[in-house]
Design a protein around this motif. Structure first.
Motif, PDB file in Angstrom:
ATOM      1  N   PHE A   1       5.430  -7.925   9.163  1.00  0.00           N
ATOM      2  CA  PHE A   1       4.100  -7.881   8.548  1.00  0.00           C
ATOM      3  C   PHE A   1       3.333  -6.650   9.010  1.00  0.00           C
ATOM      4  O   PHE A   1       2.728  -5.942   8.200  1.00  0.00           O
ATOM      5  CB  PHE A   1       3.307  -9.155   8.883  1.00  0.00           C
ATOM      6  CG  PHE A   1       1.839  -9.002   8.632  1.00  0.00           C
ATOM      7  CD1 PHE A   1       1.338  -8.939   7.340  1.00  0.00           C
ATOM      8  CD2 PHE A   1       0.942  -8.902   9.686  1.00  0.00           C
ATOM      9  CE1 PHE A   1      -0.026  -8.774   7.110  1.00  0.00           C
ATOM     10  CE2 PHE A   1      -0.410  -8.744   9.464  1.00  0.00           C
ATOM     11  CZ  PHE A   1      -0.895  -8.676   8.175  1.00  0.00           C
ATOM     12  N   VAL A   2       3.330  -6.386  10.308  1.00  0.00           N
ATOM     13  CA  VAL A   2       2.614  -5.232  10.859  1.00  0.00           C
ATOM     14  C   VAL A   2       3.134  -3.944  10.216  1.00  0.00           C
ATOM     15  O   VAL A   2       2.356  -3.083   9.801  1.00  0.00           O
ATOM     16  CB  VAL A   2       2.739  -5.187  12.397  1.00  0.00           C
ATOM     17  CG1 VAL A   2       2.213  -3.864  12.959  1.00  0.00           C
ATOM     18  CG2 VAL A   2       2.006  -6.371  13.032  1.00  0.00           C
ATOM     19  N   GLU A   3       4.447  -3.836  10.104  1.00  0.00           N
ATOM     20  CA  GLU A   3       5.051  -2.653   9.489  1.00  0.00           C
ATOM     21  C   GLU A   3       4.608  -2.503   8.035  1.00  0.00           C
ATOM     22  O   GLU A   3       4.188  -1.423   7.602  1.00  0.00           O
ATOM     23  CB  GLU A   3       6.561  -2.770   9.567  1.00  0.00           C
ATOM     24  CG  GLU A   3       7.296  -1.592   8.973  1.00  0.00           C
ATOM     25  CD  GLU A   3       8.793  -1.784   9.045  1.00  0.00           C
ATOM     26  OE1 GLU A   3       9.458  -1.409   8.055  1.00  0.00           O
ATOM     27  OE2 GLU A   3       9.299  -2.289  10.057  1.00  0.00           O
ATOM     28  N   ASN A   4       4.671  -3.581   7.262  1.00  0.00           N
ATOM     29  CA  ASN A   4       4.249  -3.529   5.859  1.00  0.00           C
ATOM     30  C   ASN A   4       2.765  -3.217   5.733  1.00  0.00           C
ATOM     31  O   ASN A   4       2.360  -2.449   4.858  1.00  0.00           O
ATOM     32  CB  ASN A   4       4.578  -4.840   5.150  1.00  0.00           C
ATOM     33  CG  ASN A   4       6.042  -4.978   4.839  1.00  0.00           C
ATOM     34  OD1 ASN A   4       6.750  -4.004   4.639  1.00  0.00           O
ATOM     35  ND2 ASN A   4       6.527  -6.209   4.830  1.00  0.00           N
ATOM     36  N   ALA A   5       1.942  -3.803   6.598  1.00  0.00           N
ATOM     37  CA  ALA A   5       0.502  -3.556   6.549  1.00  0.00           C
ATOM     38  C   ALA A   5       0.182  -2.098   6.859  1.00  0.00           C
ATOM     39  O   ALA A   5      -0.687  -1.490   6.225  1.00  0.00           O
ATOM     40  CB  ALA A   5      -0.219  -4.485   7.523  1.00  0.00           C
ATOM     41  N   GLN A   6       0.887  -1.507   7.822  1.00  0.00           N
ATOM     42  CA  GLN A   6       0.663  -0.105   8.160  1.00  0.00           C
ATOM     43  C   GLN A   6       1.089   0.809   7.013  1.00  0.00           C
ATOM     44  O   GLN A   6       0.399   1.782   6.698  1.00  0.00           O
ATOM     45  CB  GLN A   6       1.390   0.253   9.452  1.00  0.00           C
ATOM     46  CG  GLN A   6       0.755  -0.383  10.665  1.00  0.00           C
ATOM     47  CD  GLN A   6       1.551  -0.175  11.938  1.00  0.00           C
ATOM     48  OE1 GLN A   6       2.695   0.304  11.928  1.00  0.00           O
ATOM     49  NE2 GLN A   6       0.963  -0.541  13.061  1.00  0.00           N
ATOM     50  N   MET A   7       2.207   0.503   6.384  1.00  0.00           N
ATOM     51  CA  MET A   7       2.655   1.297   5.242  1.00  0.00           C
ATOM     52  C   MET A   7       1.699   1.136   4.065  1.00  0.00           C
ATOM     53  O   MET A   7       1.397   2.102   3.362  1.00  0.00           O
ATOM     54  CB  MET A   7       4.081   0.909   4.838  1.00  0.00           C
ATOM     55  CG  MET A   7       5.131   1.252   5.882  1.00  0.00           C
ATOM     56  SD  MET A   7       5.127   2.973   6.430  1.00  0.00           S
ATOM     57  CE  MET A   7       5.661   3.796   4.940  1.00  0.00           C
ATOM     58  N   CYS A   8       1.201  -0.064   3.878  1.00  0.00           N
ATOM     59  CA  CYS A   8       0.225  -0.336   2.820  1.00  0.00           C
ATOM     60  C   CYS A   8      -1.008   0.542   3.013  1.00  0.00           C
ATOM     61  O   CYS A   8      -1.456   1.216   2.094  1.00  0.00           O
ATOM     62  CB  CYS A   8      -0.150  -1.817   2.842  1.00  0.00           C
ATOM     63  SG  CYS A   8      -1.521  -2.268   1.764  1.00  0.00           S
ATOM     64  N   GLU A   9      -1.536   0.533   4.220  1.00  0.00           N
ATOM     65  CA  GLU A   9      -2.736   1.328   4.511  1.00  0.00           C
ATOM     66  C   GLU A   9      -2.457   2.824   4.327  1.00  0.00           C
ATOM     67  O   GLU A   9      -3.282   3.561   3.778  1.00  0.00           O
ATOM     68  CB  GLU A   9      -3.214   1.048   5.925  1.00  0.00           C
ATOM     69  CG  GLU A   9      -4.518   1.737   6.264  1.00  0.00           C
ATOM     70  CD  GLU A   9      -5.058   1.299   7.603  1.00  0.00           C
ATOM     71  OE1 GLU A   9      -6.270   1.091   7.685  1.00  0.00           O
ATOM     72  OE2 GLU A   9      -4.264   1.179   8.563  1.00  0.00           O
ATOM     73  N   HIS A  10      -1.296   3.257   4.766  1.00  0.00           N
ATOM     74  CA  HIS A  10      -0.930   4.672   4.622  1.00  0.00           C
ATOM     75  C   HIS A  10      -0.921   5.092   3.153  1.00  0.00           C
ATOM     76  O   HIS A  10      -1.563   6.063   2.769  1.00  0.00           O
ATOM     77  CB  HIS A  10       0.443   4.927   5.255  1.00  0.00           C
ATOM     78  CG  HIS A  10       1.003   6.263   4.902  1.00  0.00           C
ATOM     79  ND1 HIS A  10       0.587   7.419   5.511  1.00  0.00           N
ATOM     80  CD2 HIS A  10       1.934   6.627   3.981  1.00  0.00           C
ATOM     81  CE1 HIS A  10       1.236   8.449   4.977  1.00  0.00           C
ATOM     82  NE2 HIS A  10       2.066   7.986   4.053  1.00  0.00           N
ATOM     83  N   PHE A  11      -0.171   4.366   2.338  1.00  0.00           N
ATOM     84  CA  PHE A  11      -0.044   4.753   0.938  1.00  0.00           C
ATOM     85  C   PHE A  11      -1.329   4.532   0.153  1.00  0.00           C
ATOM     86  O   PHE A  11      -1.608   5.272  -0.786  1.00  0.00           O
ATOM     87  CB  PHE A  11       1.131   4.034   0.274  1.00  0.00           C
ATOM     88  CG  PHE A  11       2.452   4.606   0.680  1.00  0.00           C
ATOM     89  CD1 PHE A  11       2.817   5.888   0.311  1.00  0.00           C
ATOM     90  CD2 PHE A  11       3.326   3.873   1.458  1.00  0.00           C
ATOM     91  CE1 PHE A  11       4.030   6.430   0.695  1.00  0.00           C
ATOM     92  CE2 PHE A  11       4.547   4.401   1.850  1.00  0.00           C
ATOM     93  CZ  PHE A  11       4.897   5.682   1.466  1.00  0.00           C
TER      94      PHE A  11
END
Length: 101
Positions: free
Chosen positions: A29-39
């Motif tokens: 989840f943390v990984e997906n959330a960070q990628m979400c925020e990045h993109f």
């Protein structure tokens, strides 16, 4: 699309090392959330192909993170430390994501 994949895979070792003590589902989840925020912070009006790649990456990472956020919040409701990690990573991009039509 290749650039997106290269960026994603180059970040994974850094993210994995920082999240070793988290349950696997929370770390994902943390990984997906960070990628979400990045993109979600990227935009390129001049390059339509790049903008399509960004939109696809947003839909994938933000959609996944949003589903995980809701499920993990309920699953770890009795565990304050994990709840904090989940809440801290449920950024605005995750919370407000709506799939485009």
């Amino acid at each position: 699309m290749k650039l997106v994949l290269v960026l994603l895979f180059s970040c994974l070792p850094l993210l994995a090392g920082a999240q070793e003590k988290l349950p696997k589902d929370v770390a994902q989840f943390v990984e997906n959330a960070q990628m979400c925020e990045h993109f979600a912070g990227e935009w390129d009006d001049n390059d339509k192909a790049r903008q399509r790649e960004i939109t696809q990456a947003i839909e994938q990472s933000c959609g996944q993170a949003q589903r995980q956020w809701k499920r993990l919040s309920a699953k770890y409701a009795g565990q304050p430390k994990l709840q904090k990690v989940i809440a801290d990573n449920a950024n605005d991009a995750v919370r407000s994501f709506r799939k485009s039509s």
